[in-house]
Enzyme design. Structure first.
Site, PDB file in Angstrom:
ATOM      1  N   ARG A 109       0.846  -1.193   0.000  1.00 18.88           N
ATOM      2  CA  ARG A 109       0.000   0.000   0.000  1.00 18.88           C
ATOM      3  C   ARG A 109       0.883   1.246   0.000  1.00 18.88           C
ATOM      4  O   ARG A 109       2.102   1.149   0.138  1.00 18.88           O
ATOM      5  CB  ARG A 109      -0.905  -0.020   1.236  1.00 18.88           C
ATOM      6  CG  ARG A 109      -0.099   0.081   2.522  1.00 18.88           C
ATOM      7  CD  ARG A 109      -0.974   0.061   3.774  1.00 18.88           C
ATOM      8  NE  ARG A 109      -0.125   0.188   4.950  1.00 18.88           N
ATOM      9  CZ  ARG A 109      -0.561   0.082   6.195  1.00 18.88           C
ATOM     10  NH1 ARG A 109      -1.824  -0.165   6.434  1.00 18.88           N
ATOM     11  NH2 ARG A 109       0.259   0.214   7.203  1.00 18.88           N
ATOM     12  N   GLU A 148      -3.269   7.971   6.814  1.00 15.91           N
ATOM     13  CA  GLU A 148      -1.922   8.391   7.208  1.00 15.91           C
ATOM     14  C   GLU A 148      -1.125   9.012   6.057  1.00 15.91           C
ATOM     15  O   GLU A 148      -0.099   8.469   5.625  1.00 15.91           O
ATOM     16  CB  GLU A 148      -1.154   7.219   7.828  1.00 15.91           C
ATOM     17  CG  GLU A 148      -1.784   6.739   9.125  1.00 15.91           C
ATOM     18  CD  GLU A 148      -0.948   5.685   9.856  1.00 15.91           C
ATOM     19  OE1 GLU A 148      -0.113   5.031   9.201  1.00 15.91           O
ATOM     20  OE2 GLU A 148      -1.137   5.520  11.076  1.00 15.91           O
ATOM     21  N   GLU A 305      -6.479   5.189  15.919  1.00 16.43           N
ATOM     22  CA  GLU A 305      -5.863   3.852  15.974  1.00 16.43           C
ATOM     23  C   GLU A 305      -4.923   3.785  17.162  1.00 16.43           C
ATOM     24  O   GLU A 305      -4.154   4.715  17.397  1.00 16.43           O
ATOM     25  CB  GLU A 305      -4.996   3.580  14.743  1.00 16.43           C
ATOM     26  CG  GLU A 305      -5.706   3.417  13.444  1.00 16.43           C
ATOM     27  CD  GLU A 305      -4.700   3.154  12.305  1.00 16.43           C
ATOM     28  OE1 GLU A 305      -3.580   2.684  12.572  1.00 16.43           O
ATOM     29  OE2 GLU A 305      -5.054   3.446  11.151  1.00 16.43           O
ATOM     30  N   TRP A 313       5.505  -4.296  13.798  1.00 21.54           N
ATOM     31  CA  TRP A 313       6.491  -3.669  12.923  1.00 21.54           C
ATOM     32  C   TRP A 313       7.672  -3.064  13.667  1.00 21.54           C
ATOM     33  O   TRP A 313       8.456  -2.337  13.073  1.00 21.54           O
ATOM     34  CB  TRP A 313       5.827  -2.635  12.022  1.00 21.54           C
ATOM     35  CG  TRP A 313       4.824  -1.747  12.698  1.00 21.54           C
ATOM     36  CD1 TRP A 313       3.481  -1.959  12.758  1.00 21.54           C
ATOM     37  CD2 TRP A 313       5.070  -0.532  13.430  1.00 21.54           C
ATOM     38  NE1 TRP A 313       2.868  -0.952  13.473  1.00 21.54           N
ATOM     39  CE2 TRP A 313       3.822  -0.052  13.897  1.00 21.54           C
ATOM     40  CE3 TRP A 313       6.216   0.203  13.736  1.00 21.54           C
ATOM     41  CZ2 TRP A 313       3.686   1.107  14.645  1.00 21.54           C
ATOM     42  CZ3 TRP A 313       6.076   1.367  14.481  1.00 21.54           C
ATOM     43  CH2 TRP A 313       4.827   1.808  14.922  1.00 21.54           C
ATOM     44  N   GLU A 353       0.185  -8.118   8.370  1.00 23.64           N
ATOM     45  CA  GLU A 353      -0.138  -7.696   9.733  1.00 23.64           C
ATOM     46  C   GLU A 353      -0.810  -8.793  10.542  1.00 23.64           C
ATOM     47  O   GLU A 353      -1.522  -8.514  11.502  1.00 23.64           O
ATOM     48  CB  GLU A 353      -0.999  -6.425   9.673  1.00 23.64           C
ATOM     49  CG  GLU A 353      -0.200  -5.288   9.072  1.00 23.64           C
ATOM     50  CD  GLU A 353      -0.902  -3.939   9.077  1.00 23.64           C
ATOM     51  OE1 GLU A 353      -0.241  -2.933   9.350  1.00 23.64           O
ATOM     52  OE2 GLU A 353      -2.114  -3.924   8.797  1.00 23.64           O
ATOM     53  N   LYS A 354      -0.552 -10.063  10.148  1.00 23.55           N
ATOM     54  CA  LYS A 354      -1.249 -11.151  10.845  1.00 23.55           C
ATOM     55  C   LYS A 354      -0.763 -11.327  12.279  1.00 23.55           C
ATOM     56  O   LYS A 354      -1.431 -11.965  13.086  1.00 23.55           O
ATOM     57  CB  LYS A 354      -1.160 -12.455  10.057  1.00 23.55           C
ATOM     58  CG  LYS A 354       0.227 -12.913   9.721  1.00 23.55           C
ATOM     59  CD  LYS A 354       0.166 -14.140   8.803  1.00 23.55           C
ATOM     60  CE  LYS A 354       1.532 -14.487   8.241  1.00 23.55           C
ATOM     61  NZ  LYS A 354       2.119 -13.423   7.401  1.00 23.55           N
ATOM     62  N   PHE A 355       0.407 -10.762  12.627  1.00 28.86           N
ATOM     63  CA  PHE A 355       0.864 -10.848  14.019  1.00 28.86           C
ATOM     64  C   PHE A 355       0.564  -9.581  14.808  1.00 28.86           C
ATOM     65  O   PHE A 355       1.098  -9.375  15.896  1.00 28.86           O
ATOM     66  CB  PHE A 355       2.358 -11.195  14.071  1.00 28.86           C
ATOM     67  CG  PHE A 355       2.647 -12.546  13.505  1.00 28.86           C
ATOM     68  CD1 PHE A 355       2.039 -13.676  14.045  1.00 28.86           C
ATOM     69  CD2 PHE A 355       3.475 -12.710  12.409  1.00 28.86           C
ATOM     70  CE1 PHE A 355       2.263 -14.937  13.510  1.00 28.86           C
ATOM     71  CE2 PHE A 355       3.708 -13.956  11.862  1.00 28.86           C
ATOM     72  CZ  PHE A 355       3.108 -15.080  12.400  1.00 28.86           C
ATOM     73  N   HIS A 356      -0.251  -8.719  14.239  1.00 26.59           N
ATOM     74  CA  HIS A 356      -0.659  -7.498  14.946  1.00 26.59           C
ATOM     75  C   HIS A 356      -1.873  -7.834  15.798  1.00 26.59           C
ATOM     76  O   HIS A 356      -2.805  -8.479  15.331  1.00 26.59           O
ATOM     77  CB  HIS A 356      -1.017  -6.428  13.911  1.00 26.59           C
ATOM     78  CG  HIS A 356      -1.067  -5.039  14.446  1.00 26.59           C
ATOM     79  ND1 HIS A 356      -2.021  -4.625  15.338  1.00 26.59           N
ATOM     80  CD2 HIS A 356      -0.275  -3.966  14.201  1.00 26.59           C
ATOM     81  CE1 HIS A 356      -1.820  -3.342  15.618  1.00 26.59           C
ATOM     82  NE2 HIS A 356      -0.758  -2.922  14.943  1.00 26.59           N
TER      83      HIS A 356
END
Ligand code: GAL
Length: 671
Positions: A109, A148, A305, A313, A353-356
């Site tokens: 993105r 952002e 957020e 990250w 972002e699967k570990f967020h």
């Protein structure tokens, strides 16, 4: 502002990552957690417009209808931070270029050039389509433009940006003579005879003209702001009366000058993530929240957020411990947030972002995080009456993005010069003393503050210098730290000896900067310690409060105090450690008539590590108390405990606990 009854609660909702069957369960669980607002569609462009000009809104219609049916309001995004792959296939130049001249790749993105014409055309098309379709949707509470701005692609160095830069420069300087003078192009023979000769500050072996670097950052900020405005103005027309915002990254995005953005949004929204490895990260959180309130002009703002637990990250993504989620959320609320939102509602199963962490973790509703999320929803509904109340402060720190840019340009006296580090040093000392802090821009009216702190304001405009002087003359107390007042807006040295813009106000002159060796520590009289920086400082009107005992300026003045008009201007010529910073602020605080004359700044009865913040409004005063220590604390404060819904004669705060009191009596008038 956004038409909700109480505090807004929710997060980014990305239903497109899940089969339809999950959506109804999502809405049911949202209700269970008392979620009342979700941000939808932030990265959905490729689904909403699978081919240029062909739209598919069916799924979003369904999602919005489900949310509406469940009583959850919608913060609808324009998806323009994630343009579809077809845009770049048709126009590879829509990708941004790095300083080295490489075009970004795809598969992610925020990888678009902010000056790209094809991007702008596509943005207009999708924003218009969304505005037409949903501009009057009953679920719609707020527009979330883009995501952002400036987060990843703040500065692009491509040819389209170069051409935009030429127009921007012509606008700023009128003609090339103006530019040549402002940029000091007689240095290193850079004189320009045509706008087209000027390039963005691309990669070169030694630094580019600092005035050029600085203007390029200003230009980049303006390009993103113009992109925001284009979308906002379309939505204003198509969706009358619905507030419009975009999510900022105040305090952690260097490249966007949020003072310039503040007036563009209907309500300020901010994203904040903890610096997970830092043990004092709750102080940095408080700082970001106070700065966000300042950008919001003191009005309530939205925390758009933050995270329920670990992010994904940073180098070590430390998970939040039990209770930390509530402490973090309520610290934002204490400092003026009227919305507590997370990234994201449901944890992703795939992608980067699967570990967020999320509100609903991979493990579902049987998890601690989910329980804490549901508990927080209940807490926030008990705090509905705080909505719209505001925070006031006696002390302000001056913050300036452009000075930050300028201070960190290359070839300065020391690599240790670090704008944010100095700000945080002063903020932390004040926070530890229990002082409520505002942030202010250098040119804004400072009259309502007793004490104003100016950490390393390297770039000081004549208007800012005059403003600081007027503040002191009228009775204010000012504390200025080293490497302030050095250059003007074109990075040209103020004449007559450092700190040129503030020399007369401070009553001292710096003959030479004396940066220290790495790790070198120096001492001052009075038991003060410092590192990084010293100066060959000569008073010309100021009294000497502390001297250097050793180091390159041994025996010379280090900290001075100058009476000007009805006020006082302190100058700190070195990088004091935490204790030293606290002690100078206490001394200046006494000049300012703040705090307790014996303990300095600390309020009588305050306990270090216990955060006490007041919000007031509509004749009511509220106190949010957060215990960051690991012992129980009892404070002699009476009120009505809003979470327990009972009166209390003293405030009992368990380790790690939070209490919110409605205080008795009429609201203290903000001074
Ligand atoms: C933010 C971004 C979100 C998500 C989050 C993760 O910067 O807006 O979309 O990526 O970071 O922490």
């Amino acid at each position: 502002m956004i038409g909700l009854e109480g505090i807004a609660y929710g997060g980014d909702y990305n239903p497109e990552q899940w089969p339809r069957e999950v959506w109804a369960a999502d809405v049911r669980l949202m209700r269970q957690a008392r979620v009342n607002l979700v941000s939808v569609g932030i990265f959905s462009w490729a689904l909403l417009e699978p081919e240029p000009g062909r739209f598919d809104f069916d799924w979003l219609d369904e999602v919005l209808a489900l949310l509406h049916g469940g009583g959850v309001r919608v913060d609808l995004a324009t998806p323009t931070a994630a343009p579809p792959a077809w845009l770049f296939r048709a126009d590879p130049s829509a990708r941004p270029a790095t300083r080295e001249g490489h075009r970004h790749g795809g598969g992610t993105r925020q990888s678009f050039c902010p000056s790209s014409r094809s991007y702008a055309e596509a943005v207009t098309r999708i924003t218009t389509a969304l505005g037409h379709r949903y501009g009057r949707h009953p679920a719609l509470a707020l527009w979330h433009v883009h995501n952002e701005y400036g987060g990843v692609n703040a500065v692009c160095y491509c040819e389209a940006c170069a051409q935009g830069f030429h127009r921007w420069l012509a606008d700023r300087y009128g003609d090339l003579d103006g530019l040549n003078t402002a940029w000091g192009t007689t240095f290193w023979g850079q004189r320009y005879g045509d706008w087209a000769e000027i390039s963005p500050p691309r990669a070169v072996p030694i630094p580019v003209n600092p005035a050029q670097e600085l203007d390029y950052l200003r230009y980049a900020n303006d390009v993103h702001r113009a992109n925001y405005r284009r979308e906002r103005d379309l939505l204003r027309e198509l969706s009358p009366g619905v507030p419009i915002t975009t999510n900022f990254m105040i305090a952690n995005c260097r490249e966007m000058d949020y003072w310039a953005w503040a007036g563009e949004v209907d309500v300020v929204a901010n994203d904040h993530y903890l610096q997970a490895e830092r043990r004092d990260n709750h102080i940095e959180l408080a700082m970001a929240a106070d700065l966000t309130r300042a950008v919001a002009g003191g009005r309530p703002w939205l925390l758009m957020e933050h995270s329920t637990s670990a992010i994904n990250w940073q180098r070590r993504n430390i998970a939040k411990r039990p209770g930390e989620l509530a402490r973090n959320s309520l610290a934002h609320l204490a400092r003026g947030a009227d919305a507590i939102m997370f990234f994201q509602w449901r944890a992703s199963m795939f992608g980067g972002e699967k570990f967020h962490s999320a509100m609903l973790p991979h493990g579902g509703t049987g998890t601690r995080i989910w329980r804490e999320v549901a508990d927080l929803g209940a807490v926030l509904s008990d705090l509905a009456e705080l909505r719209g109340t505001t925070v006031s402060a006696d002390v302000a720190i001056v913050w300036d993005w452009q000075s930050w840019w300028a201070l960190e340009l290359p070839w300065h006296p020391s690599a240790d010069l670090n704008y944010r580090e100095r700000i945080e040093a002063y903020y932390t000392a004040l926070w530890r003393a229990g002082v409520q802090i505002d942030f202010a821009r250098p040119e804004s009216d400072l009259g309502r503050y007793r004490l104003v702190v100016v950490p390393s304001l390297y770039l000081t405009t004549p208007a800012a210098a005059a403003n600081l002087r007027a503040y002191v003359e009228a009775g204010g107390t000012l504390v200025v730290s080293y490497f302030s007042g050095i250059v003007d807006a074109t990075d040209t040295i103020h004449p007559g000896g450092h700190p040129g813009a503030l020399r007369e106000l401070l009553g001292c002159v710096v003959e030479e900067f004396l940066p220290l060796h790495a790790g070198e520590r120096i001492t001052l009289d009075g038991g003060l310690n410092a590192d990084q920086w010293a100066e060959d400082l000569h008073p010309c009107g100021a009294e000497v409060v502390h001297r250097y005992l050793d180091g390159p300026a041994a025996g010379q003045p280090a900290i001075t105090r100058h009476r000007v008009g009805r006020g006082t201007a302190w100058y700190v010529s070195t990088s004091l450690d935490a204790a030293g910073t606290g002690s100078i602020l206490s001394a200046a605080g006494r000049d300012a008539g703040l705090g307790d004359p014996t303990t300095g700044l600390a309020r009588p009865g305050s306990v270090e590590g216990v955060e006490l913040v007041r919000r007031s409004g509509a004749g009511r005063d509220y106190l949010v108390a957060i215990n960051h220590t690991d012992t129980t604390v009892r404070l002699p404060i009476a009120g009505h405990d809003l979470l327990a819904d009972r009166p209390c004669t003293a405030l009992d705060l368990p380790a790690g606990g939070v209490r919110v009191l409605r205080l008795p009596g009429p609201a203290a008038s903000p001074r």
